[in-house]
Scaffold this motif. Structure first.
Motif, PDB file in Angstrom:
ATOM      1  N   ALA A 187      23.502   7.237   2.888  1.00 63.44           N
ATOM      2  CA  ALA A 187      24.697   7.176   2.053  1.00 63.44           C
ATOM      3  C   ALA A 187      24.492   6.084   1.010  1.00 63.44           C
ATOM      4  CB  ALA A 187      25.920   6.876   2.908  1.00 63.44           C
ATOM      5  N   GLY A 188      24.913   6.347  -0.227  1.00 62.80           N
ATOM      6  CA  GLY A 188      24.798   5.351  -1.282  1.00 62.80           C
ATOM      7  C   GLY A 188      25.759   4.194  -1.049  1.00 62.80           C
ATOM      8  N   PRO A 189      25.432   3.011  -1.558  1.00 62.55           N
ATOM      9  CA  PRO A 189      26.308   1.843  -1.350  1.00 62.55           C
ATOM     10  C   PRO A 189      27.690   2.009  -1.968  1.00 62.55           C
ATOM     11  CG  PRO A 189      24.587   1.368  -2.959  1.00 62.55           C
ATOM     12  CD  PRO A 189      24.248   2.675  -2.340  1.00 62.55           C
ATOM     13  N   GLN A 190      27.783   2.841  -2.993  1.00 65.22           N
ATOM     14  CA  GLN A 190      29.070   3.078  -3.651  1.00 65.22           C
ATOM     15  C   GLN A 190      29.396   4.572  -3.669  1.00 65.22           C
ATOM     16  OE1 GLN A 190      28.303   1.162  -7.426  1.00 65.22           O
ATOM     17  NE2 GLN A 190      29.126  -0.791  -6.695  1.00 65.22           N
ATOM     18  N   GLY A 191      29.024   5.249  -2.599  1.00 65.23           N
ATOM     19  CA  GLY A 191      29.230   6.692  -2.519  1.00 65.23           C
ATOM     20  C   GLY A 191      27.993   7.444  -2.955  1.00 65.23           C
ATOM     21  N   GLY A 192      28.032   8.748  -2.790  1.00 67.68           N
ATOM     22  CA  GLY A 192      26.878   9.554  -3.154  1.00 67.68           C
ATOM     23  C   GLY A 192      25.798   9.505  -2.086  1.00 67.68           C
ATOM     24  N   THR A 193      24.587   9.921  -2.468  1.00 75.18           N
ATOM     25  CA  THR A 193      23.487  10.051  -1.531  1.00 75.18           C
ATOM     26  C   THR A 193      22.208   9.494  -2.139  1.00 75.18           C
ATOM     27  OG1 THR A 193      24.505  12.087  -0.694  1.00 75.18           O
ATOM     28  CG2 THR A 193      22.224  11.679  -0.071  1.00 75.18           C
ATOM     29  N   VAL A 194      21.408   8.872  -1.297  1.00 68.28           N
ATOM     30  CA  VAL A 194      20.114   8.331  -1.719  1.00 68.28           C
ATOM     31  C   VAL A 194      19.017   9.016  -0.911  1.00 68.28           C
ATOM     32  CG1 VAL A 194      18.670   6.287  -1.963  1.00 68.28           C
ATOM     33  CG2 VAL A 194      21.162   6.099  -2.243  1.00 68.28           C
ATOM     34  N   PHE A 195      18.142   9.749  -1.588  1.00 65.44           N
ATOM     35  CA  PHE A 195      16.960  10.328  -0.958  1.00 65.44           C
ATOM     36  C   PHE A 195      15.768   9.459  -1.299  1.00 65.44           C
ATOM     37  CE2 PHE A 195      19.616  14.089  -0.842  1.00 65.44           C
ATOM     38  CZ  PHE A 195      19.218  14.713   0.334  1.00 65.44           C
TER      39      PHE A 195
ATOM     40  N   VAL B 284      10.136  19.800   1.227  1.00 70.41           N
ATOM     41  CA  VAL B 284       9.932  18.387   0.907  1.00 70.41           C
ATOM     42  C   VAL B 284       9.398  17.648   2.132  1.00 70.41           C
ATOM     43  CG1 VAL B 284      11.133  16.213   0.441  1.00 70.41           C
ATOM     44  CG2 VAL B 284      11.583  18.202  -0.980  1.00 70.41           C
ATOM     45  N   GLY B 285      10.053  17.846   3.272  1.00 67.42           N
ATOM     46  CA  GLY B 285       9.639  17.163   4.494  1.00 67.42           C
ATOM     47  C   GLY B 285       8.216  17.495   4.894  1.00 67.42           C
ATOM     48  N   ARG B 286       7.840  18.765   4.792  1.00 65.01           N
ATOM     49  CA  ARG B 286       6.489  19.177   5.178  1.00 65.01           C
ATOM     50  C   ARG B 286       5.444  18.612   4.218  1.00 65.01           C
ATOM     51  NH1 ARG B 286       6.130  19.685   9.851  1.00 65.01           N
ATOM     52  NH2 ARG B 286       4.184  20.862   9.623  1.00 65.01           N
ATOM     53  N   MET B 287       5.755  18.585   2.922  1.00 63.53           N
ATOM     54  CA  MET B 287       4.795  18.067   1.942  1.00 63.53           C
ATOM     55  C   MET B 287       4.640  16.551   2.042  1.00 63.53           C
ATOM     56  SD  MET B 287       5.457  20.359  -1.478  1.00 63.53           S
ATOM     57  CE  MET B 287       4.900  22.067  -1.521  1.00 63.53           C
ATOM     58  N   VAL B 288       5.736  15.874   2.332  1.00 65.02           N
ATOM     59  CA  VAL B 288       5.658  14.422   2.546  1.00 65.02           C
ATOM     60  C   VAL B 288       4.804  14.133   3.783  1.00 65.02           C
ATOM     61  CG1 VAL B 288       6.972  12.359   3.145  1.00 65.02           C
ATOM     62  CG2 VAL B 288       7.824  13.898   1.372  1.00 65.02           C
TER      63      VAL B 288
ATOM     64  N   ARG C 114       6.815   9.299   4.522  1.00 63.29           N
ATOM     65  CA  ARG C 114       8.110   9.369   5.213  1.00 63.29           C
ATOM     66  C   ARG C 114       9.189   9.742   4.203  1.00 63.29           C
ATOM     67  NH1 ARG C 114       6.007   4.477   5.978  1.00 63.29           N
ATOM     68  NH2 ARG C 114       7.719   3.374   4.928  1.00 63.29           N
ATOM     69  N   VAL C 115      10.200  10.449   4.678  1.00 62.60           N
ATOM     70  CA  VAL C 115      11.328  10.804   3.822  1.00 62.60           C
ATOM     71  C   VAL C 115      12.617  10.463   4.569  1.00 62.60           C
ATOM     72  CG1 VAL C 115      11.341  13.202   4.643  1.00 62.60           C
ATOM     73  CG2 VAL C 115      12.422  12.635   2.453  1.00 62.60           C
ATOM     74  N   ASP C 116      13.589   9.946   3.850  1.00 57.21           N
ATOM     75  CA  ASP C 116      14.849   9.576   4.493  1.00 57.21           C
ATOM     76  C   ASP C 116      16.008   9.875   3.550  1.00 57.21           C
ATOM     77  OD1 ASP C 116      15.621   6.930   2.933  1.00 57.21           O
ATOM     78  OD2 ASP C 116      13.500   6.726   3.439  1.00 57.21           O
TER      79      ASP C 116
ATOM     80  N   ASP D 125       0.816  -1.222   0.000  1.00 60.56           N
ATOM     81  CA  ASP D 125       0.000   0.000   0.000  1.00 60.56           C
ATOM     82  C   ASP D 125       0.845   1.265   0.000  1.00 60.56           C
ATOM     83  OD1 ASP D 125      -2.354  -1.450   0.018  1.00 60.56           O
ATOM     84  OD2 ASP D 125      -2.447  -1.536   2.205  1.00 60.56           O
ATOM     85  N   GLU D 126       2.120   1.133  -0.337  1.00 61.96           N
ATOM     86  CA  GLU D 126       3.010   2.291  -0.367  1.00 61.96           C
ATOM     87  C   GLU D 126       3.791   2.353  -1.672  1.00 61.96           C
ATOM     88  OE1 GLU D 126       4.158   3.000   4.322  1.00 61.96           O
ATOM     89  OE2 GLU D 126       5.401   1.620   3.149  1.00 61.96           O
ATOM     90  N   VAL D 127       4.196   3.562  -2.023  1.00 60.64           N
ATOM     91  CA  VAL D 127       5.033   3.792  -3.206  1.00 60.64           C
ATOM     92  C   VAL D 127       6.332   4.439  -2.742  1.00 60.64           C
ATOM     93  CG1 VAL D 127       5.265   4.993  -5.412  1.00 60.64           C
ATOM     94  CG2 VAL D 127       3.040   4.062  -4.724  1.00 60.64           C
ATOM     95  N   ARG D 128       7.429   3.915  -3.224  1.00 66.12           N
ATOM     96  CA  ARG D 128       8.755   4.445  -2.870  1.00 66.12           C
ATOM     97  C   ARG D 128       9.318   5.200  -4.068  1.00 66.12           C
ATOM     98  NH1 ARG D 128      12.617   5.229   1.363  1.00 66.12           N
ATOM     99  NH2 ARG D 128      14.710   4.948   0.528  1.00 66.12           N
ATOM    100  N   LEU D 129       9.522   6.510  -3.913  1.00 66.23           N
ATOM    101  CA  LEU D 129      10.196   7.336  -4.906  1.00 66.23           C
ATOM    102  C   LEU D 129      11.623   7.556  -4.413  1.00 66.23           C
ATOM    103  CD1 LEU D 129       7.431  10.072  -5.372  1.00 66.23           C
ATOM    104  CD2 LEU D 129       7.849   8.116  -6.865  1.00 66.23           C
TER     105      LEU D 129
END
Length: 260
Positions: free
Chosen positions: A235-243, A220-224, A230-232, A175-179
């Motif tokens: 750290a990416g598995p090979q560097g960088g960032t995952v939102f 973003v946080g307020r609209m979510v 939920r928003v989180d 019942d959830e969608v992950r963007l």
């Protein structure tokens, strides 16, 4: 008779209450002014953007330096339109007027729209922008807000990704969608990640890109939250960032279920 300290008739308490009322009125007046100013700024810029789009189409037929300059003009104009939109969103949030207008949203169409909007900016930064949507997904959300959420995340990923690829993905889990928006840039340290959704915090404070209000991720946080999602940030598995943004498939149903 002398008033007891702390009683309702104490002059110091009366003076404090008067100051609080004056401060509240000043804040309301400020927010009203910002809302009007943002609207007045955005309206002519939208009209101008349409004219620039026509010029860009004409310039693309000839190519050369003129076409490059028109594209640069369009990117600059888009940044100013986004800033005016941010001011309007902040005003609505501060006034407690962030109300949902939900309707069916085709997630693939949403992702394609945001990716297409940022294609020019990504090319300018030398960044490849990829998108993946698993199957056909439809969410019942506020279209403007969800597009603004994804737009902010993609914009930040391109801006701070150092020219590395950016991936935008969407998948449904029950019942959830992950963007999700993933970049392969320098990353964000754990201390910054802990406060990144606070007002006036920038994604990477040491970046060469210092423009903006530092409000995008706070919005973003307020609209979510308005969608009971939920928003989180990780750290990416090979560097960088995952939102990541997780939204209920039907926001209105989720809100009604949680309401007392």
């Amino acid at each position: 008779m002398r008033n007891d300290p702390g009683s309702p008739h104490d002059p110091s308490i009366s003076d404090l209450a008067s100051r609080l009322r004056a401060a509240e009125e000043a804040i309301r007046a400020r927010d009203d002014f910002i809302a009007v100013a943002a609207h007045e700024l955005r309206s002519p810029m939208n009209a101008l953007a349409l004219q620039v789009a026509v010029l860009e189409h004409m310039a693309d037929k000839t190519g050369g330096p003129v076409a490059d300059e028109v594209r640069r003009l369009r990117r600059t104009l888009e940044r100013y339109v986004r800033r005016a939109t941010v001011l309007l969103d902040v005003t609505r949030i501060n006034a407690g007027e962030l109300k949902l207008a939900c309707r069916p949203v085709d997630v693939r169409e949403l992702v394609d729209t945001v990716v297409a909007t940022h294609a020019g900016e990504a090319a300018f930064h030398g960044c490849r922008l990829d998108a993946r949507v698993d199957g056909r997904i439809t969410g019942h959300w506020d279209t403007h807000m969800v597009e603004q959420i994804l737009d902010n995340l993609v914009n930040n990923a391109i801006k701070y990704g150092g020219g590395h690829p950016v991936e935008v993905s969407a998948v449904r889990h029950g019942d959830e969608v992950r963007l999700q928006v993933t970049d392969h840039g320098p990353g964000i340290d754990e201390q910054q990640r802990a406060k990144i959704f606070e007002k006036f915090e920038r994604v990477v404070s040491t970046s060469a890109y210092q423009s903006g209000f530092g409000l995008g991720l706070w919005i973003v946080g307020r609209m979510v939250a308005a969608h009971h999602g939920r928003v989180d940030v990780q750290a990416g598995p090979q560097g960088g960032t995952v939102f990541g943004v997780t939204l209920p498939v039907d926001a209105e149903a989720a809100i009604s279920k949680d309401s007392p």
